[in-house]
Design an enzyme around this catalytic site. Sequence first.
Site, PDB file in Angstrom:
ATOM      1  N   TYR D 138       0.858  -1.189   0.000  1.00  0.00           N
ATOM      2  CA  TYR D 138       0.000   0.000   0.000  1.00  0.00           C
ATOM      3  C   TYR D 138       0.896   1.242   0.000  1.00  0.00           C
ATOM      4  CZ  TYR D 138      -3.222   3.347   2.369  1.00  0.00           C
ATOM      5  OH  TYR D 138      -3.968   4.423   2.753  1.00  0.00           O
ATOM      6  N   LYS D 166      -1.838  -1.355  -3.825  1.00  0.00           N
ATOM      7  CA  LYS D 166      -2.824  -0.273  -3.696  1.00  0.00           C
ATOM      8  C   LYS D 166      -2.094   1.046  -3.814  1.00  0.00           C
ATOM      9  CE  LYS D 166      -4.845   1.094   0.181  1.00  0.00           C
ATOM     10  NZ  LYS D 166      -5.786   1.580   1.225  1.00  0.00           N
TER      11      LYS D 166
END
Lengths: 294, 294, 294, 294
Positions: D138, D166
């Site tokens: 992420y 992400k």
Amino acid sequence: MQSATTFEGIIAYPITPFDAAQQVNIPLFTSLTERLIQSGVHALAPLGSTGVLPYLNDAEKEAVITAALQQAAGRLPVLAGVSNLTTERTVYHAKFAEKAGAAAVMIIPMSYWKLTDDEIFQHYDTVARHISIPIMAYNNPATGGVDMSPALLKRLLQIPNVTMIKESTGDVQRMHYLRRELGADVAFYNGSNPLALAAFAAGAKGWCTAAPNLIPALNTQLYHAIRNSDLPKAQHLFYQQQPLLQFIVAKGLPRAIQAGLQLRGTDGGFLRSPLQPLDDKDMRELERLMEGLG
Amino acid sequence: MQSATTFEGIIAYPITPFDAAQQVNIPLFTSLTERLIQSGVHALAPLGSTGVLPYLNDAEKEAVITAALQQAAGRLPVLAGVSNLTTERTVYHAKFAEKAGAAAVMIIPMSYWKLTDDEIFQHYDTVARHISIPIMAYNNPATGGVDMSPALLKRLLQIPNVTMIKESTGDVQRMHYLRRELGADVAFYNGSNPLALAAFAAGAKGWCTAAPNLIPALNTQLYHAIRNSDLPKAQHLFYQQQPLLQFIVAKGLPRAIQAGLQLRGTDGGFLRSPLQPLDDKDMRELERLMEGLG
Amino acid sequence: MQSATTFEGIIAYPITPFDAAQQVNIPLFTSLTERLIQSGVHALAPLGSTGVLPYLNDAEKEAVITAALQQAAGRLPVLAGVSNLTTERTVYHAKFAEKAGAAAVMIIPMSYWKLTDDEIFQHYDTVARHISIPIMAYNNPATGGVDMSPALLKRLLQIPNVTMIKESTGDVQRMHYLRRELGADVAFYNGSNPLALAAFAAGAKGWCTAAPNLIPALNTQLYHAIRNSDLPKAQHLFYQQQPLLQFIVAKGLPRAIQAGLQLRGTDGGFLRSPLQPLDDKDMRELERLMEGLG
Amino acid sequence: MQSATTFEGIIAYPITPFDAAQQVNIPLFTSLTERLIQSGVHALAPLGSTGVLPYLNDAEKEAVITAALQQAAGRLPVLAGVSNLTTERTVYHAKFAEKAGAAAVMIIPMSYWKLTDDEIFQHYDTVARHISIPIMAYNNPATGGVDMSPALLKRLLQIPNVTMIKESTGDVQRMHYLRRELGADVAFYNGSNPLALAAFAAGAKGWCTAAPNLIPALNTQLYHAIRNSDLPKAQHLFYQQQPLLQFIVAKGLPRAIQAGLQLRGTDGGFLRSPLQPLDDKDMRELERLMEGLG
């Protein structure tokens, strides 16, 4: 008479080629322009950043605009770049372009001293009062040195013949703001090549780009896929051209397009100093990126 | 013949004043220049950023340089700004300045398209080969749009008559690098007003500034306090002028100096559009900041 | 009882060393602290950024503060780092430090979610109401993730026991603002190593630094040269240490100090993951920079 | 066993609500989670940024993950946030989440000291070797303080169970790069709410968002319009929710979602200091933005 939102689709930037003595080469400009016209683009935008507008003197600018309009000969609309550091010279060139037959003018608020919002507004307003064709306000901090806020762009649209906005910050949020603030009918254009897909998805009416000098079919097909709401096809077309789009922006459009024309076997002329041709390593990279494309 | 490091102390920028029709006002320029000379500054630098160089045409630039040199008449050295987007025009103006009697020229690599390090080096090198007076390389990304790295500045100093560096980024670390890489004898100059104290503390040889149009005594006294290693006095002098220095930079030097002259009861002429005068609120703030200052 | 501005001169950061199993090594911390005390610094600041405060659990933080105070034993004042993401934990550690005998606490508003000015003010105010020793507000966006504006710092000084400001942005203009807004008696400290000379020239009362772990004599001599207003000597001393100061900041203080101790023949312990030791190339560079220093 | 790319569509972040004493309120968390599940989202992601992960102690984190999994009860997959400053604690929480039944874990490389690429790689690699469920890497410099380059993200994908990325920088070019470098099958997710349309257009497999706490129908309908390649409908749906998406990001998701729940008549609990509720002006703005939205 043309409408205020006459531009749509692929709006192509021709380069301004020079001869070996670094003088503007109008015959070569004319033939490169004809090549663009025949490639199927929807409009021409001479004397944009790609056309190295700020490196030309007044007479050279007039010769380029005249040549572009003569060659277009009504086959497609011409959006003439008339930006200048001073308001007086901007008015001068805007009037020249109108008289010569341009459908609209494009103006970026060039800056040496950072301008206030009021100065920028007055700059556009003064030009607007001297011409009757539409104005495309052009935001590109990376070249012009001024970043017009979305709020300022909205304010500029209050000037009657400022009817179009070109956003080249590469920030899709600016387009969201424009669309939201101004409604679905606002004519906003994308001037950032790597943002082509995202900008069309956001509702941009057109894409102002130098890429059709090298890959016109991919550019126009992307536009048509979007018009047909064929997102998978648009993605496929975009990712094919995306590496090349990034490269030409990263290397500077005048340098990269001139080099790409040469690789296509088309004379792209010389650059004007301090701009220099791509070095060998970049040429090979560009060759690799263009392989198999359009 | 003057040495390569003839400039030291306070190097003052005159503004370029305009008349009501926005034409350059040479008689007013001459009288403002005389006023600066008599204020005790150590050198004059016409056609810097304060002198709105990029907003002038070729003939105007030549008239300003000629007037500055005639008025200086050898009483103090003149550093002539000759920057231009194209290399050809930069050479042209550098040769003009040399012939007219300038002690040196100052060149900022103005940019529309971001220049590569090689292009910038070649730009300076080409100019250098056409003149025999020294060149001050001037780094100011906020106006010129190009940020020359310390490594590039070091490389430029390999060109024989590039002998001085003016740093206007406002980052004192750049000066530390220059001093460390080039030794205690390197001639580096500060072009960031709010950095005046820190730059002198770091060893800057001079301060290029428009402030002497308004507060020449405070500027020269700060320089002398530093020369005398009187740090408490230098601090005291700096903090007296610091709010004004910040203001004139924040508002743009041409606008702020013109306004300040007016507040001093001296005609500062008009600005050229798109630049506009300070608004009333800023005028009152400037008046407050100048109260009680030299 | 100590005054609110008890800190002056060189305020040294000890590292927090770990053993091979990445547990805090208190005996080694104690001996490194004693080494710092004997080097002539003016104060100790355990659990700053150099002391990897955020990588420790509550018990480890308490052990480090306790050990620092026991070893200092009143020979020099101790400024304890007690920063935490939540207000509740910050209060907890501040109370612990006060009870343990710290002269003051240092607090950086750590951020995951960007905090509003009101939230930051309330954070400091809550802590301040729970302790009676002074607080140094510490601004360091590069580590803490929050950039407190000069205006907010000024507002924090309204809280009775927030009496000191440490600026680590590396922007000397922030110090100019603090000095101007708050008068010559304001206690502001520099936390940016490469800004040591400029900050002292601007009037900083002290320099919070990890450098005394490696070059304490050069650090304290620079301070004394400034106190004696010997600017040439201060310049000479600063430029001697400037390359090393830049290196240790660029590589991260915990990594660089641990490596430098090892090069000095002193055990610096291990780092806690994800932090890793300097690689070989950086070690050789550090060795080169430390040669002949201090 | 679940596949490595089990997540698709709308991945919803629950908030972590607190009681009046600022203790985690598990019963309220459970009911808010049930509300999300019934709203039609495709997955749950507790202890993301919205879930104020870094403000919780170890026991609180475990209680939240346990509650989320019990409530999901296999009806939809759970992506557990397990990020921590130290590698040791990240491993600890990742193992806990796996044992508790999470389908995957999400890890952002939180930073106090800026981490090198090697340190980040080793951090992920160490965690990966201790668990067998997939990891979503992420990237969110705005909260975590580290900006992982696309090249580093590509490198992380070499670790066998790092299978999802992400991107929350809000820069669509990062997604273009990932898609181009990794092929059409790469599982990349969008974590920037205002980029929802552009990211889906670029090929994002899912949208990790706190918005379904307030407008689940608009969020899921946007996803379905994209899946159906209905670009006009997707544009229409996006522009309806875009002002609200921008607002909740600008104000901070925990604050904005808690306030929005309250406006919806649902108890959102309290925040933990230093986070404070939206002020009255922001509440009224939020109310206006939510009017008429699903």
